[in-house]
Design an enzyme around this catalytic site. Structure first.
Site, mmCIF file in Angstrom:
data_model
loop_
_atom_site.group_PDB
_atom_site.id
_atom_site.type_symbol
_atom_site.label_atom_id
_atom_site.label_comp_id
_atom_site.label_asym_id
_atom_site.label_seq_id
_atom_site.Cartn_x
_atom_site.Cartn_y
_atom_site.Cartn_z
ATOM 1 C CB SER A 110 111.127 29.324 96.798
ATOM 2 O OG SER A 110 112.365 28.773 97.156
ATOM 3 C CB SER A 111 111.017 34.628 99.713
ATOM 4 O OG SER A 111 109.682 34.934 99.385
ATOM 5 C CB ALA A 112 107.008 31.351 101.820
ATOM 6 N N GLY B 252 110.149 33.669 104.954
ATOM 7 C CA GLY B 252 110.848 34.941 105.068
ATOM 8 C C GLY B 252 112.072 34.935 105.947
ATOM 9 C CE LYS C 142 116.759 28.884 103.270
ATOM 10 N NZ LYS C 142 115.512 28.427 103.912
ATOM 11 C CG ASP D 123 105.692 28.795 87.894
ATOM 12 O OD1 ASP D 123 106.572 28.392 88.692
ATOM 13 O OD2 ASP D 123 105.170 28.067 87.040
ATOM 14 C CB CYS E 151 115.144 20.754 103.620
ATOM 15 S SG CYS E 151 113.509 20.787 102.864
#
Length: 641
Positions: free
Chosen positions: A363-365, A367, A369, A414, A488
């Site tokens: 889950s990159s958004a 960007g 990380k 997904d 988080c």
């Protein structure tokens, strides 16, 4: 308010401005002054009324003073106990009459004395005529207020002197007991009664009182055996504390209960206070284009006040204040740095990707990380940046182009179905979607919008994602085979519970994260739950302790690509028990591959025992070397086949 004038004491005044500039003016004025001016000045009707009013007020004040002296203290040192009247010194404003008097100073001293005597005889009137009825009333009110204040001060002085006498020991033992009782009454915290609680529901809330009550309540709960009120239980104090915390910090009851379970009471208020303050702005230097020293110097020249983030990071900078917008500088637009929270550095540092590896960011958004991973890999190898939301991938593409990353592939799948698309990764980073209880400072809506259903829904999604992330890893990778799971959130259901679930479902183990700071995760037990002891290797970060967003980081190592399915096999064994292999023709049949899988060691035993349990073979009365079955039994066996 007007000033009090004593006509007997005439204040000497110097020459006016005109007298200084025009020499000899006093001699010229004497020629024009007639004898009519020698008489007293005639007062108007309004000024005469003011003079009479002022005379009455002065007489009343004198009578009151006389009565007070009669009713006052009779000892010799009574003067220091009486409140002294303070006369306020006010500067005399300049007026036309003053300027005339300045001009006539030298030539007409005798005339001024005569006019003063006439004014005293007529009435005690202010020269400027500024005192009216309202001013006189205000002055009398001020005098009464001064008397009341002085009486209060005297009472405070007496109380302090008595308390100091009792503290010093005094002559009697009763003084000690009285002072001890006073201290107990002041220090002891008492729960509000029914009437007080009803009044609180009707009257407007006083936040200062509630905040002080929270502090006193926590103090009692920390030393409950010594400071508790007799006849009161701990549950009553806890219910009052929860109510006050919900009121003062605007949380819902569910979230406050969860936080009380996680944090000790002495630390809970610090966490809630830290959530009310924004975290400092931090940036990450893009070492693909510049160095941190050069970037810091360039930003300082533009009027930015900054410092290094800390010893644990070699690329982070903290921005204290700036005369230019940080997100619109030429350095930002050219891709020399990235606006990123300090807590987002930690999972990438724990992942520690190597050059030439195949890495997945599930889950990159937006960007941050992903670009940090590319920076550590120096644009070598391949990074697959995936996200389930296609709209958020636009920010990933923009940051990749701006920062000069060239080894990244962006895709939209997904995460739960990703092993069907691609696998065999050396390292996987999973920043799972969560409830956001660690970033309340950014999103205050979390205080009231989360409940038990939201937490359980997030935990279920995270369990599915972590299993698919583990299945995407190649355990036989010579350099990798690692998964970093982070959220988080500070909830145990979304952190330790999910990792413990993964340890039971897959062939993985927890390894050290490589981060030197942070608090250990909950291990062995939390309330009614029991966790694996290796969860001690996970790390938790809190806003009040580390001045960054609440974060959880755990690093797992996959040691086998085989997916264990023991619980499923046991269920199949119970349902498929009649289909066990049978003895025919005097020799045992070799079990097939499917039969081997159905046999669970330690429970089903040997093949012969299983057959005996099903009642199809193993007759003790039969004779022979191979223990062959007889005729009628053979017919039954063939029918079963």
């Amino acid at each position: 308010m007007g000033r009090k004038l004593d006509p007997a004491n005439k204040v000497k005044r110097g020459p006016g401005k005109k007298a200084k500039k025009q020499q000899g003016a006093e001699t010229e004025l004497a020629k024009f002054i007639t004898d009519e001016d020698d008489g007293p000045k005639r007062l108007s009707s309004r000024s005469r009324k003011r003079a009479a009013k002022r005379g009455q007020n002065l007489q009343q004040s004198k009578d009151a003073l006389k009565e007070q002296t009669k009713k006052g203290f009779t000892d010799e040192n009574n003067k220091w106990l009486k409140p002294a009247k303070r006369k306020r010194k006010m500067e005399e404003p300049p007026s036309e009459d003053d300027s005339d008097e300045h001009q006539q100073k030298k030539g007409g001293k005798e005339k001024a004395q005569k006019s003063a005597k006439a004014a005293v005889k007529e009435a005690m009137v202010d020269d400027y005529g500024t005192l009216d009825e309202e001013a006189a009333e205000e002055e009398s009110d001020a005098e009464e207020m001064l008397i009341v204040e002085c009486e209060k001060r005297c009472q405070n002085l007496l109380f302090r002197s008595l308390s100091s006498f009792y503290k010093s020991g005094g002559d009697s033992e009763e003084g000690d007991t009285v002072q001890a009782n006073i201290d107990e009454d002041i220090d002891q915290f008492r729960l509000p009664g029914v009437e007080e609680s009803e009044k609180e529901g009707i009257l407007p809330l006083d936040l200062k009182t509630i905040h002080q009550r929270i502090k006193d309540n926590i103090d009692v709960l920390c030393n409950f055996s010594k400071k508790r009120e007799e006849g009161k239980e701990r549950a009553e104090y806890m219910s009052l504390l929860k109510k006050d915390l919900c009121t003062y910090y605007s949380y819902n009851h569910f979230l406050i209960e969860k936080l009380i379970d996680i944090f000790p009471l002495s630390e809970l208020v610090d966490f809630l206070e830290a959530n009310e303050i924004q975290r400092p702005v931090t940036i990450r230097t893009n070492t693909l284009k510049t160095r941190r020293r050069d970037l810091a110097q360039a930003l300082i020249n533009r009027g930015v006040n900054l410092d290094p983030l800390g010893k644990w990071s070699k690329v982070g900078l903290v921005i204290f204040d700036s005369s230019v917008p940080i997100g619109a500088t030429p350095e930002y637009l050219s891709g020399q740095y990235m606006l990123q929270g300090a807590s987002s550095f930690l999972p990438v540092m724990a992942l520690s990707p190597q050059e030439g590896e195949l890495v997945l960011d599930m889950s990159s958004a937006p960007g941050g990380k992903t670009t940090y991973i590319a920076q550590l890999m120096r644009n070598t190898g391949v990074i697959v940046a995936n996200d389930a939301n296609a709209e958020r991938l636009k920010s990933v593409v923009g940051n990749i182009h701006r920062l000069g990353v060239t080894n990244t592939v962006v895709c939209n799948y997904d995460g739960r179905q990703f092993p069907k698309v691609m696998g065999g990764f050396d390292r996987v980073l999973l920043d799972a979607p969560c409830s956001g209880t660690g970033v309340i400072a950014k999103d205050p809506a979390v205080k009231t919008s989360k409940d038990d259903a939201d937490i359980n829904r997030s935990a279920h999604l995270q369990k599915e994602l972590i299993l698919s992330a583990i299945d995407s890893i190649n355990a036989e990778s010579p350099t990798g085979g690692y998964l970093v799971y982070c959220t988080c959130s500070v909830m145990v259901e979304e952190n330790e519970w999910v990792v413990d679930y993964a340890l039971k479902k897959r062939n993985v183990k927890l390894v050290p994260t490589g981060l030197d700071f942070g608090k250990e995760g909950f291990f062995f037990r939390f309330k009614e739950r029991r966790f694996h002891p290796s969860l001690q290797l996970s790390r938790r970060f809190y806003p009040h302790s580390h001045n960054m967003d609440g974060f959880f980081v755990a690093k797992l190592k996959k040691f086998s690509n085989v997916i264990p399915s023991a619980p499923v096999e046991q269920e199949e064994e119970k349902t498929d028990a009649p289909e066990a292999p049978v003895l025919t023709g005097g020799a045992e049949k070799k079990p097939s591959k499917s039969d081997k899988k159905k046999i669970v060691p330690g429970k089903s035993g040997s093949l012969k025992e299983k057959v005996q349990a099903n009642g199809t073979a193993g007759n003790k009365k039969s004779k022979g070397k191979n223990n062959l079955p007889t005729g009628p039994k053979k017919a039954k066996l063939t029918k079963m086949d």
